[in-house]
Design an enzyme around this catalytic site. Structure first.
Site, PDB file in Angstrom:
ATOM      1  N   LYS A   1       0.864  -1.189   0.000  1.00 42.33           N
ATOM      2  CA  LYS A   1       0.000   0.000   0.000  1.00 42.33           C
ATOM      3  C   LYS A   1       0.896   1.233   0.000  1.00 42.33           C
ATOM      4  CE  LYS A   1      -2.689   2.284   3.564  1.00 42.33           C
ATOM      5  NZ  LYS A   1      -3.768   2.141   4.515  1.00 42.33           N
TER       6      LYS A   1
HETATM    7  C1  R5P Z   1      -1.836   4.928   7.707  1.00 40.22           C
HETATM    8  O1  R5P Z   1      -0.741   4.399   7.611  1.00 40.22           O
HETATM    9  C2  R5P Z   1      -3.025   4.165   7.924  1.00 40.22           C
HETATM   10  O2  R5P Z   1      -2.697   2.828   7.684  1.00 40.22           O
HETATM   11  C3  R5P Z   1      -4.272   4.468   7.098  1.00 40.22           C
HETATM   12  O3  R5P Z   1      -5.039   3.347   7.106  1.00 40.22           O
HETATM   13  C4  R5P Z   1      -3.986   4.827   5.695  1.00 40.22           C
HETATM   14  O4  R5P Z   1      -3.316   6.021   5.624  1.00 40.22           O
HETATM   15  C5  R5P Z   1      -5.234   4.817   4.787  1.00 40.22           C
HETATM   16  O5  R5P Z   1      -6.135   5.722   5.160  1.00 40.22           O
HETATM   17  P1  R5P Z   1      -6.346   7.085   4.380  1.00 40.22           P
HETATM   18  O6  R5P Z   1      -7.029   6.714   3.100  1.00 40.22           O
HETATM   19  O7  R5P Z   1      -7.209   7.872   5.285  1.00 40.22           O
HETATM   20  O8  R5P Z   1      -5.002   7.702   4.134  1.00 40.22           O
END
Ligand code: R5P
Length: 264
Positions: free
Chosen positions: A176
């Site tokens: 991710k």
């Molecule tokens: C950050 O490391 C967290 O894992 C969040 O889950 C991630 O950033 C995804 O969430 P968002 O779409 O709000 O950035």
């Protein structure tokens, strides 16, 4: 190529649709370093209406155990890294914060671990990832590596491709990362599938464009949080994201869908 274990394959097919090869992961793990993030003050109240439209749910064991009923049928991606907070001196110094034994007890389909490439503690976080991958391999559990970005790091294709590749090299099943210009470079340099985080809340139209561009560039989906649960209409928003990720809609079509669902 190593033959993938049946359990590993099965778990991956629970978080990535075998039908489309894509995924909409709903990220609600923010509290692990941000505290009660806007929209997640009462997690279940927020998660419940959106969850039917997500392919899986990413969160910590604390919120899972205390806020989410065990009867849900969505696969869980359990965050297992942590140890730093937004107010502490070392935001990017995370370690293994949850055991794989507990991930198994919680019936996790995958675990998530952040690496901080380019940050002062990158070595600790990368070696933490390798430890988690080793343990997870033993039980056939995929690891979603998260390439978190410190304030001082530039989110460009060069940096994100580097961080993504490093995560994949050490055994992540999925990476991710953040969307950026020339995102093809990030995807092409990764031997494993890539999903994007949504990042800070932006207008729905822009978030849908970002999701569309990421899919066009080869991402297999999103692991999105704030741009869904902080949306004016979270259910309409996740449905619009799904149209892009699973059904080939473009950003304009998805935004039209969002508006029409919102107005109902
Ligand atoms: C950050 O490391 C967290 O894992 C969040 O889950 C991630 O950033 C995804 O969430 P968002 O779409 O709000 O950035």
């Amino acid at each position: 190529m190593t033959k993938m274990d049946w359990g590993m394959k099965n778990r991956l097919s629970r978080i990535i649709s075998p039908k489309t090869g894509h995924t909409v992961m709903l990220a609600v793990d923010h509290g692990y370093f941000l505290g009660p993030t806007t929209g997640l003050e009462q997690p279940w109240k927020t998660i419940k209406p959106i969850l039917p439209h997500a392919d899986c749910l990413m969160l910590t064991r604390g919120v899972l155990r205390n806020s989410v009923p065990p009867e849900i049928d969505k696969p869980i991606i359990l965050r297992v890294s942590g140890g730093a907070s937004i107010v502490g001196p070392e935001l990017l110094h995370e370690g293994i914060a949850t055991s794989i034994e507990d991930a198994i007890r919680l019936n996790a389909a995958a675990v998530a671990f952040s690496i901080m490439v380019g940050a002062p503690y990158e070595r600790d976080t990368i070696l933490g990832l390798t430890q988690v991958v080793d343990e997870c391999q033993r039980y056939g559990i995929p690891v979603l590596a998260v390439t978190a970005v410190g304030k001082e790091m530039k989110r460009d294709a060069r940096y994100l491709a580097l961080a993504t590749r490093i995560a994949a090299e050490f055994g992540a099943s999925v990476v991710k990362t953040y969307y950026c210009e020339n995102f093809e470079k990030v995807v092409d340099g990764s031997p494993v599938p890539v999903v994007i985080a949504g990042g800070k809340k932006i207008p729905e139209k822009d978030a849908l464009e970002m999701a569309y561009n990421a899919i066009e560039a080869g991402a297999i989906g999103v692991d999105m949080g704030r741009n869904i649960f902080q949306s004016e209409n979270p259910v309409a928003m996740i449905k619009a994201v799904r149209e892009i990720v699973h059904n080939g809609a473009n950003a304009k079509e998805a935004f039209e869908l969002y508006n029409s669902l919102k107005s109902k």
